[in-house]
Write a protein that holds these residues in place. Structure first.
Motif: not given
Length: 121
Positions: A27-32, A73-78, A98-101, A110-111
Motif C-alpha cells: 500500500y501507499t501512504s494515501e491509504l492512511c 505496529d507500524s514496523a510490522k504493518n499490522t 485499509i483506505g483513505r482517512c 477501501n481495500v
C-alpha cells in the motif's frame, strides 16, 4: 497491489475475549486508515474500529466502545483488534480494511481482506 492478511477470530463464550490481526502490504501512504468492519447474516456491513497510521488516533463504533481496542505496529504493518467482554451480537464475519482517512468509514474506496469469522455463544 494492496494485500491484507487476517488472522485470529474463532468461537468463544459470551464474556470472553478474542484478538484479530491484519498485516498489510503493497500500500501507499494515501491509504492512511486501517481497521475492521463486520457483517452478520442478514445485516449490512458496519464499521467497528479504525486507526490512523499517522498519529495513531482511533475511532470506534458506539456498540464496541469500552470493550474493543485497536492498535497498530507500524514496523510490522499490522493492526490488531483486541475484543473483550464479547456478546452474542458481536458474532459476524470481520473484515480488515485499509483506505483513505477521509472515507474509510464509508467503505466506498477501501481495500478489503478475506474476512475472519467471530462467533460468540
Amino acid at each position: 497491489h494492496v494485500q491484507l492478511v487476517e488472522s485470529g477470530g474463532g468461537s468463544v463464550q459470551a464474556g470472553g475475549s478474542l484478538r484479530l490481526s491484519c498485516v498489510a502490504s503493497g500500500y501507499t501512504s494515501e491509504l492512511c486508515s486501517m481497521g475492521w468492519f463486520r457483517q452478520a447474516p442478514g445485516r449490512e456491513r458496519e464499521g467497528v474500529a479504525s486507526i490512523a497510521s499517522g498519529d495513531g488516533s482511533a475511532i470506534y463504533a458506539d456498540s464496541v466502545k469500552g470493550r474493543f481496542t485497536i492498535s497498530q505496529d507500524s514496523a510490522k504493518n499490522t493492526v490488531n483488534l483486541q475484543m473483550n467482554s464479547l456478546k452474542p451480537e458481536d458474532s459476524a464475519m470481520y473484515y480488515c480494511a485499509i483506505g483513505r482517512c477521509g472515507s474509510w468509514w464509508s467503505g466506498s474506496d477501501n481495500v478489503w481482506g478475506q474476512g475472519t469469522q467471530v462467533t460468540v455463544s
